[in-house]
Design a protein around this motif. Structure first.
Motif, mmCIF file in Angstrom:
data_model
loop_
_atom_site.group_PDB
_atom_site.id
_atom_site.type_symbol
_atom_site.label_atom_id
_atom_site.label_comp_id
_atom_site.label_asym_id
_atom_site.label_seq_id
_atom_site.Cartn_x
_atom_site.Cartn_y
_atom_site.Cartn_z
ATOM 1 N N PRO A 50 50.581 20.266 -22.889
ATOM 2 C CA PRO A 50 51.139 19.784 -24.140
ATOM 3 C C PRO A 50 52.318 20.628 -24.714
ATOM 4 N N GLU A 51 53.369 20.105 -24.458
ATOM 5 C CA GLU A 51 54.719 20.900 -25.005
ATOM 6 C C GLU A 51 54.786 20.681 -26.481
ATOM 7 N N SER A 52 54.846 19.437 -27.122
ATOM 8 C CA SER A 52 55.077 19.574 -28.461
ATOM 9 C C SER A 52 54.888 17.941 -28.932
ATOM 10 N N VAL A 53 54.559 17.676 -29.908
ATOM 11 C CA VAL A 53 54.379 16.433 -30.908
ATOM 12 C C VAL A 53 55.201 16.593 -31.922
ATOM 13 N N PHE A 98 43.442 17.834 -25.954
ATOM 14 C CA PHE A 98 44.233 18.930 -25.796
ATOM 15 C C PHE A 98 44.213 19.995 -26.968
ATOM 16 N N PRO A 99 43.814 21.024 -26.986
ATOM 17 C CA PRO A 99 43.654 22.027 -28.203
ATOM 18 C C PRO A 99 44.833 22.266 -28.598
ATOM 19 N N GLY A 100 46.017 22.354 -27.652
ATOM 20 C CA GLY A 100 47.215 22.650 -28.130
ATOM 21 C C GLY A 100 47.906 21.989 -28.996
ATOM 22 N N GLU A 102 46.757 20.608 -31.702
ATOM 23 C CA GLU A 102 46.191 20.638 -33.036
ATOM 24 C C GLU A 102 47.377 20.999 -33.980
ATOM 25 N N TRP A 103 47.894 22.089 -33.666
ATOM 26 C CA TRP A 103 48.858 22.619 -34.772
ATOM 27 C C TRP A 103 50.181 21.851 -34.799
ATOM 28 N N HIS A 104 50.446 21.210 -33.804
ATOM 29 C CA HIS A 104 51.676 20.354 -33.808
ATOM 30 C C HIS A 104 51.385 19.038 -34.804
ATOM 31 N N ARG A 106 49.046 19.074 -37.070
ATOM 32 C CA ARG A 106 49.056 19.482 -38.700
ATOM 33 C C ARG A 106 50.692 19.772 -39.176
ATOM 34 N N GLU A 107 51.498 19.970 -38.253
ATOM 35 C CA GLU A 107 52.828 20.031 -38.668
ATOM 36 C C GLU A 107 53.639 18.906 -39.121
ATOM 37 N N ASP A 121 40.958 20.540 -38.737
ATOM 38 C CA ASP A 121 41.259 21.022 -40.183
ATOM 39 C C ASP A 121 42.734 20.862 -40.746
ATOM 40 N N ARG A 123 44.739 21.149 -42.984
ATOM 41 C CA ARG A 123 45.445 22.073 -44.091
ATOM 42 C C ARG A 123 46.953 22.039 -43.671
ATOM 43 N N LEU A 125 50.375 23.741 -42.524
ATOM 44 C CA LEU A 125 50.665 24.721 -41.611
ATOM 45 C C LEU A 125 51.607 25.703 -42.005
ATOM 46 N N LYS D 214 46.100 24.384 -21.457
ATOM 47 C CA LYS D 214 45.583 23.328 -22.555
ATOM 48 C C LYS D 214 46.108 23.735 -23.834
ATOM 49 N N TRP D 215 46.009 25.083 -24.135
ATOM 50 C CA TRP D 215 46.244 25.656 -25.561
ATOM 51 C C TRP D 215 47.903 25.516 -25.611
#
Lengths: 168, 143, 386, 379
Positions: A50-53, A98-100, A102-104, A106-107, A121, A123, A125, D214-215
């Motif tokens: 997963p490159e980005s969202v 895809f855990p990757g 998650e932070w995209h 959030r942003e 979560d 919150r 970022l 995956k990360w």
């Protein structure tokens, strides 16, 4: 059309796809089908990363969400484009697949206000707490443009000039 | 376990560090000695007012709007006074590329440090010449 | 006879001068008492200082091999370490103050003393202030038992003092250092210092036993527990030649219990900022910083005394000069080792110390015992001539 | 976590001011010496670069992207330039392609050398921390000779490069490469041969490459697992000269756990990457034509106002895939939306699942071996 494109289409017929380059494919996905498409990608596309969202604000409450996946073994780049509207659009979160992502997600949530349902979560970022509801990446969020005229770039939306013609 | 191979490795490492003790160190005494800056170094600017035509291309090319132009203050017939704000300038060199009349140059002088922020705005008098008030330290003159 | 008045007014009047005279005598007695006290104090001082052997003892204790000499050696050691680390890391050490950066230490000391000493609010105030001083004292005291000169302290040599069990006393002081480190870590109230303190104690358990066991060999060969006798027994053959493994284990265990490089966990600056010394600023920081270097110096002095023959070396040089030359060489080796290795994790330190150092030093003790019993000739050259 | 563990757990902030926290804040929950829970949060370096890019014209945008990661300035600024060239269909002269590739490999070399020093400093070994930084000075001098600035080089613009190779620069380039090569065996002794380094990094931070993908990990952390995932071969960029060079993608196999990597493999991987970078430079230098245009003359006019379009340009940075997604309106002077994707957020947030279970002292080794750079993510 690459194998992954054919795989996704025959599972969910109402997805349209257009090829971007020799090994890049773009799929226009309706908002509620996003989780299925991503699960198909996770199974079909081998070694998918997963490159980005990220979101794009097309003014008057029109948003677009773009997911990008790259698989190095089959050398294909899949770009999913989801269009959403409304003051605070909603979409399911796909970070358990895809855990990757998650932070995209959030942003995107803190920058555009696109809410991801059942995100582990939710919150902030990057932003400090004061900018919680400000959604700074929206075009409405105006920054300090006091010296924009001196900077030589026309204002982001070319305003019609009263005297006409492009003087600069 | 290769106990003796570990001793061999340790000996190798100690040999390297021991031999390093007697080599000439790489650093030099900064304020007293300094390295030669190449001529393309993007340091502080020099504004040649004879050639300047007040076209303000440099003001438009600067990404951080660090140059302010004052067209009334003329020294020659068609030039203008430039105020370089070195608190904002990122030394990217776009203003020097934008100037078609070669009125703006970089100099290899990079040690700009002043007491307060107002001094860092180099007005027309400071931007044209390189000589600044001399800095004395330990009997050596640095500026 | 006239009628005796109840109260003879005239006699009373004549009594007043006597009364005043009594008061004056009383005051004069106090003044005399003070003068005599001062005079006695001066006499006592004169006796203790300028009496022949007292003066010489005081001179040795305070000036030459004692306090002033050790503190100067400490300052030289810190300067030497910083210069040497610089050279090893391909850069110059301090050079601004003094000719080759010599005054850099004094500049640092003055700056640090002038700096504000911050006491964190969660810290236990009195213990926080008291511990650095205690630490430096505990580390500097064993220097009294180092044999600086071939002639013993009693009959005029340059050593300060010696006991029949001075080796055990030195180790008693040295084991107290990590306890002070643990206390300092707990007392300064922050989580990082707490972890640092526990690591210091952990380092202690790991390195203490092999260190002490590896000195048993020297005590056996010199058949005495006094550091002076051990160094005197090495007049013609150094124990380093006879007990190389003991020297190696003692060196590694010393590095581990000081807490410098490969065994750097107590002050691991990239994990727990500065270990148990994080909260100390100003004068407390100076004390703890010097304590670490004093400990390094102490261990190198011990190695010289126990294994490298202490003051016996080149015959034409006086004892302390021989000792100092060897001391500088061993200290150079300490700095070299401390700048050649990555840092080990705390549990790895304990594992290596117990898995390799301990059996090695015990094995060595057994070898020495067998050697002494079955090779009577071995002890002859040492004792016969000594 | 079961509640009884929680009550004796100690929460410790590996905060932004920590010596080796790289500008991020991580909350670790420790039980004894073991990390039980790791909660990374970023955001201390946020400079809102994407909003700034919406106010920069197409010749100034590369400066913003270049400051995302000062260590690999040539590699960092390239995605912006490539995206603008894709939308405006600007061709790049042959000579500029080779110069760009040479400088990108040089910046990869000196970025790896910086990481060497930083990783050793985290392990407490300052000697081996400063030696690679000394070698790095030679390439920084070469950059300053060529472009005028050591880090913020702003070398490539839409249509080619700004500065031409001079005689003095070539000499300094060779000096930097020779210096790297003749100190390499010494560094191998000190690094891979050192028993304490092997003890600290063996089987630390172990993950399989599928979990890494995956990360979102890419670049050296994945190549260290033995997977040849490298954009220079998978998705070669037309405006670069990687097709002129035959080189092998460096990978490292882990004998005990095939397909996964630990901190030792990641260090070995970076040794190999530096060698391949030097090998590429050596192959490209003779192919550089003596004279020829270094910038397409019409490019400056074309880059003023771009037609409407979207472009996605990627490059293989030292830390992973670095990319920029650009969208422009018709005849606009500035980008409508520019999304910068840095490789380092995946390596930082991978710690959330990678670190629990290891010791507190190993957190630094795992964190450092993934080579995080806060500029890339916080933007």
């Amino acid at each position: 059309m690459s194998t992954i494109g054919r795989a996704v289409i025959n599972k969910i017929p109402e997805i349209t796809s257009n090829a971007l380059g020799d090994n890049k494919i773009e799929l226009i996905v309706p908002a509620e089908k996003i989780r299925e498409v991503i699960t198909i990608i996770e199974e079909e596309l081998e070694d998918a990363m997963p490159e980005s969202v990220f979101g794009i604000d097309l003014e008057n409450d029109q948003y677009q969400l773009i997911y990008i996946f790259w698989s190095w073994s089959t050398k294909t780049l899949v770009q999913l484009r989801v269009s959403l509207e409304g003051e605070k659009p909603e979409i399911e979160s796909s970070c358990d697949i895809f855990p990757g992502l998650e932070w995209h997600e959030r942003e995107v949530r803190e920058m555009f206000g696109i809410d991801f349902k059942n995100h582990p979560d939710p919150r902030l970022l990057l932003l400090p707490d004061e900018l919680d509801g400000a959604y700074p990446m929206r075009k409405r969020f105006t920054t300090d443009q006091s010296r924009l005229e001196e900077s030589g770039i026309a204002p982001p939306r070319p305003r019609p000039k009263p005297e006409g013609g492009d003087s600069k | 376990m290769g106990f003796f191979s570990v001793l061999g490795d340790i000996y190798q490492i100690m040999k390297h560090t021991f031999r390093q003790v007697f080599k000439r160190p790489f650093t030099y005494f900064y304020p007293f000695e300094d390295r030669i800056y190449p001529e393309r170094t993007r340091g502080r600017h020099i504004h040649v007012r004879e050639v300047c035509t007040a076209c303000a291309q440099c003001v438009r090319a600067c990404p951080v709007v660090a140059i302010r132009i004052d067209k009334e203050d003329k020294k020659f017939e068609k030039d203008a006074a430039l105020y370089f704000d070195y608190t904002r300038c990122i030394f990217c060199g776009l203003c020097v590329d934008a100037c078609r009349f070669e009125a703006l140059f970089h100099t290899p002088v990079v040690d700009l440090s002043e007491g307060d922020r107002e001094d860092l705005i180099f007005g027309p008098d400071k931007i044209e010449t390189l000589d600044r008030d001399p800095l004395e330290w330990r009997g050596r003159r640095f500026r | 006879m006239s009628v005796l008045l109840q109260f003879d007014f005239w006699q009373w009047i004549q009594g007043i001068p006597q009364w005043i005279e009594g008061i004056l005598y009383w005051i004069w007695g106090i003044v005399k008492w003070i003068i005599y006290a001062i005079w006695d104090f001066i006499l006592w001082l004169w006796a203790t200082i300028f009496n022949a052997d007292n003066f010489f003892f005081l001179f040795r204790a305070v000036l030459f091999p004692g306090l002033i000499w050790v503190v100067l050696a400490l300052i030289w050691a810190v300067w030497g370490t910083r210069k040497l680390w610089g050279r090893i890391q391909d850069r110059r050490g301090p050079f601004h103050q003094g000719k080759y950066g010599g005054l850099q230490l004094f500049a640092d000391a003055i700056k640090l003393i002038a700096k504000e000493t911050i006491i964190p609010d969660k810290a236990k105030r009195w213990m926080f202030r008291f511990l650095p001083g205690l630490l430096l004292v505990v580390v500097l005291l064993p220097f009294a038992f180092i044999p600086w000169d071939t002639v013993s302290a009693v009959n005029g040599g340059w050593a300060i003092a010696d006991l029949s069990v001075s080796l055990v006393l030195v180790f008693a002081f040295l084991t107290a250092v990590p306890v002070v480190a643990l206390l300092a870590g707990w007392v300064s109230g922050s989580k990082y210092t707490l972890i640092g303190g526990f690591r210091a104690a952990n380092n202690q358990f790991a390195a203490e036993i092999p260190m002490i066991i590896s000195t048993i060999g020297c005590a056996f060969l010199a058949s005495s527990l006094s550091v002076f006798d051990i160094s005197m027994a090495q007049t013609n053959v150094w124990f380093a030649v006879l007990l190389p493994i003991n020297l190696a284990t003692f060196l590694i265990a010393a590095i581990a219990s000081v807490g410098i490089f490969p065994f750097d966990a107590p002050v691991a600056d990239s994990e727990i900022i500065f270990g148990w010394r994080t909260e100390y600023t100003g004068i407390y920081f100076t004390l703890t910083y010097f304590a670490e270097f004093a400990e390094q110096m102490l261990y190198s002095a011990l190695i010289v005394a126990l294994f490298l023959g202490g003051p016996n070396g080149l015959p034409f040089l006086p004892g302390p000069v021989n000792f100092t030359i060897k001391f500088i060489v061993v200290f150079f080796f300490f700095v070299l080792v401390s700048s050649s290795f990555q840092r080990l994790r705390q549990d790895q330190i304990v594992k290596y110390c117990w898995k390799y150092l301990l059996p090695l030093s015990i094995l060595n003790v057994i070898i020495i015992m067998l050697a002494i019993v079955y090779m009577p000739g071995l002890m002859l050259p040492l004792l016969g001539v000594g | 976590m079961s509640p009884d563990i929680l009550d004796e757990a100690m929460e410790i902030w590996f905060g932004p001011q920590h010596v080796s926290a790289h500008g991020w804040a991580t909350k670790l929950t420790l039980v004894g010496d073991y990390v039980v829970e790791c909660d990374p949060n970023a955001g201390y370096f946020h400079r809102s670069a994407e909003k700034v890019l919406e106010f920069k014209n197409f010749r100034q945008g590369a400066l913003v992207l270049e400051r995302m990661c000062m260590l690999e300035a040539f590699l960092a600024e390239y995605p912006y330039v490539a995206a603008v060239e894709k939308i405006a269909e600007i061709e790049v002269p042959e000579r500029a392609k080779i110069m760009r590739t040479i400088m990108m490999e040089m910046s990869r070399l000196h970025s790896i050398q910086f990481w060497w020093g930083q990783f050793n400093a985290e392990l407490g070994f300052f000697t081996m921390a400063l030696w690679p930084w000394v070698d790095r000075e030679y390439s920084l001098d070469a950059f300053e000779e060529l472009t005028g600035s050591r880090h913020t080089v702003s070398y490539s613009t839409p249509g080619g490069v700004k500065y031409d190779f001079t005689e003095k620069f070539m000499k300094q380039l060779h000096r930097a490469i020779d210096r790297f090569e003749d100190r390499l065996p010494k560094f191998r002794d000190m690094q891979m041969g050192s028993p304490t380094f092997r003890a600290r990094t063996k089987d630390i931070g172990l993950y399989h490459y599928k979990q890494g993908l995956k990360w979102g990990l890419s670049g050296p952390p994945i190549k260290a697992c033995g997977v040849p995932m490298d954009l220079r071969k998978d998705d070669p960029d037309p405006n670069l000269a990687y097709d002129m060079v035959d080189f092998e993608i460096p990978i490292t196999e882990n004998p005990e756990y095939p397909g996964s990597s630990d901190a030792l493999d990641r260090m070995e991987q970076r040794f190999k990457e530096a060698e391949v970078a030097v090998d590429i430079i050596k192959q490209l230098l003779p192919q550089l034509p003596e004279s020829g245009p270094i910038i397409d003359p019409k490019a400056r006019a074309k880059a003023n106002r771009l037609p409407e379009g979207e472009a996605y340009a990627r490059v293989e940075g030292t830390r992973g895939v670095t990319s920029l997604w650009l969208k422009t309106l018709d005849k606009a002077q500035t980008a409508y939306r520019a999304k910068i994707r840095g490789p380092c957020i995946a390596s930082y947030y991978a710690l959330k699942d990678l670190v629990p279970g290891s010791k507190f002292a190993d957190f630094i080794v795992i964190f450092g071996s993934l080579d995080p750079y806060p500029g890339w993510w916080d933007r």
